[in-house]
Every structure is written in C-alpha cells, then in structure tokens.
Scaffold this motif. Structure first.
Motif, PDB file in Angstrom:
ATOM      1  N   SER A  29       0.800  -1.226   0.000  1.00 36.64           N
ATOM      2  CA  SER A  29       0.000   0.000   0.000  1.00 36.64           C
ATOM      3  C   SER A  29       0.829   1.271   0.000  1.00 36.64           C
ATOM      4  O   SER A  29       0.276   2.369  -0.083  1.00 36.64           O
ATOM      5  N   THR A  32      -8.799   7.156   0.385  1.00 40.47           N
ATOM      6  CA  THR A  32      -7.960   7.027   1.569  1.00 40.47           C
ATOM      7  C   THR A  32      -8.852   6.621   2.730  1.00 40.47           C
ATOM      8  O   THR A  32      -9.855   7.288   3.011  1.00 40.47           O
ATOM      9  N   SER A  67      -8.101   6.301   6.046  1.00 41.47           N
ATOM     10  CA  SER A  67      -7.866   6.963   7.332  1.00 41.47           C
ATOM     11  C   SER A  67      -8.793   8.153   7.557  1.00 41.47           C
ATOM     12  O   SER A  67      -9.150   8.873   6.619  1.00 41.47           O
ATOM     13  N   LEU A 116      -5.003  12.169   4.990  1.00 40.42           N
ATOM     14  CA  LEU A 116      -5.804  12.435   3.788  1.00 40.42           C
ATOM     15  C   LEU A 116      -5.119  13.472   2.896  1.00 40.42           C
ATOM     16  O   LEU A 116      -5.014  13.291   1.682  1.00 40.42           O
ATOM     17  N   ALA A 166      -2.049  12.010   1.205  1.00 42.44           N
ATOM     18  CA  ALA A 166      -2.415  11.120   0.102  1.00 42.44           C
ATOM     19  C   ALA A 166      -2.849  11.923  -1.125  1.00 42.44           C
ATOM     20  O   ALA A 166      -2.501  11.575  -2.263  1.00 42.44           O
ATOM     21  N   LYS A 210      -9.972  12.321  -6.802  1.00 44.30           N
ATOM     22  CA  LYS A 210      -9.797  11.306  -5.760  1.00 44.30           C
ATOM     23  C   LYS A 210     -11.158  10.809  -5.297  1.00 44.30           C
ATOM     24  O   LYS A 210     -12.067  11.600  -5.045  1.00 44.30           O
TER      25      LYS A 210
END
Length: 276
Positions: A159, A188, A190, A196, A199, A211
């Motif tokens: 990952s 994402t 989390s 976030l 990412a 995204k």
C-alpha cells in the motif's frame, strides 16, 4: 434535490462513493462540497440489499435528484439488473463501471445507457491496468479511476506510495495517450486529516487530478489540495501578463510551455471559483 453546484467530470476533484442503501443521505451529499456524488450499488451495498438500493436510486432520480451511479461489473449478474432499472433515467449524470478489464466492458455498458452518458472506468486488476489505454480510448469514457483495494488484492502489491507508483504512473500515461482527463485516485481509508492531505498531495505529484472519497467531510481537504494554490494562481497571472494571452511577447522556446501551464492553472482556478 438537485446539486447546488455542478462541475465537469473532466476536472472534478472529489468523487463521493455513497452506499445506495442509505437514501436519507442522498440530498445532503449532493448539497455538500463534493464535486461528484456516486450512488453506489456495487461493493457499498450487501448482496441482500441491492434490489432495494436500486429502487432507492430510481425513485430519488425520478423525483428530481441528480447524481452518478457506480454499477456492478459486466461479469456480475447484478450488472444487467443495474442497467435495466437505472440506465435510462433522465437525471442520471454518469456511470462508474466497476472492475473494468477491457474495452468491450465499456462498449457493452454504453450500449445499455442513454446516448452520451459519460462513463468513468474503474480499473481494479492487473488485466485492467494492462488494457488501460484501450479502455480510456473507448467512447464514452471520460476518465479512468484507480480501484486500489481490489487491485492490491489481485496483484499482492503493498500500500505504500512507492509500491503503487508504477501503477499510478500507468494510469496517468494511459489517460494522456487516450486524450482523456487525468485519472482519479483511489480512496484514503484513514480519518486523519493529515493522512488524507498527504495522500491527495501524492496523487497530485503523480499527475492524478481527482480522488475517490468515502465520507462527505473529506471534500474540503481533497478540493483544496487538488485545486491550484494561491501561489500557483499568482504565478500564472504573472506569466500571462509577462507573455500575453497569445504569447505575443514570448522570447524563447521555454516561454510557450510556461504560458500553456499558466493558462491551464488560470482556467482551473476560474472553474473551481465558480462552483466552490
């Protein structure tokens, strides 16, 4: 309820996957800061609830709601049921096709939709990645999206950003070769804002411009990171002023590429300012 803002899928930043068995959340989602809401009748809904979820989507769209849907993959028996009930609804804005692995998956789906309905091809396997350029070239695909979870399950890849760097690059290159908009990165998991944002920043660095999101409250952070910054806009304005809108004051070969980048930043900034 219709969305309070609309934005082209070609530049949309935040794409919310909202389980379609939760109709009480539909109106709030489209009224949120999300650029695109995807009512999910695929993995977000247990098998026993798929019929009811489709009914919720159908009724809500018929009642004036507007959204995209994520449908099941072509090899699933649910795919045909999704399209029979939802494919020709007038307020359907677009379709995300799960587990796309070849151009035929797109063509079969497009044939069951209202003409001109845009498709985002969600690629979630090694086979799909290998065919990504052909998939992206297939009408009416407007973007590719990266289904990270299933892709990692299929390939055994880790990952970390390093482990997935090649895959993300392939999405970006395939999109460019096909002349479609840059791809949409996977979600994402989390809940931490710092994670976030990091990412999303990595997605931008890799050349991705959208995204997938799993919660409405992710929108402000995703939209901020995936939009031109104040510094970007200031730089773009100075370059355009220096070189002229048409490049009439360009002095050497490096000026026109700079101007093209500045104009792109300026267009995006204006588009997002009109909808945010």
């Amino acid at each position: 309820m219709s969305p309070i803002h609309t934005i082209s899928p070609a530049i949309a930043r935040s794409w919310l996957l909202l389980p379609a068995n939760k109709p009480a959340h539909f109106d709030a989602a489209v009224a949120s800061e999300m650029d695109v809401v995807l009512l999910d009748v695929e993995d977000g809904v247990p098998a026993a609830e798929k019929v009811t979820a489709r009914e919720h989507v159908r009724d809500w769209l018929k009642d004036g709601g507007k959204a995209w849907i994520r449908i099941n993959d072509v090899r699933s028996p649910e795919w045909e049921k999704d399209l029979e009930m939802l494919g020709n609804l007038p307020n359907l804005q677009g379709v995300m096709l799960a587990k796309t692995e070849n151009s035929e998956h797109v063509s079969l789906t497009a044939a069951r939709l209202r003409e001109g309905t845009p498709i985002v091809a969600l690629v979630e396997s090694a086979d799909g990645l290998a065919a990504a350029t052909h998939i992206a070239k297939t009408k009416p695909v407007v973007r590719l999206a990266f289904g990270i979870g299933d892709y990692r399950r299929d390939t055994g890849i880790g990952s970390s950003p390093l482990a997935l760097a090649y895959t993300r690059s392939q999405f970006v290159v395939s999109s460019r070769v096909a002349r479609v908009a840059p791809p949409i990165d996977g979600p994402t998991i989390s809940n931490e804002v710092a994670v976030l944002r990091e990412a999303a920043e990595h997605a931008v660095e890799m050349g991705m411009t959208g995204k997938l999101c799993l919660r409405v409250d992710q929108a402000p952070y995703i939209n901020e990171v995936l939009s031109p910054s104040a510094a970007d806009v200031s730089w773009a304005e100075s370059v355009i002023e220096e070189l002229g809108q048409g490049g009439e004051r360009a002095k050497d070969g490096s000026d026109l590429p700079r101007l093209a980048r500045a104009q792109k930043i300026s267009r995006l900034a204006h588009a997002f300012a009109a909808t945010d």
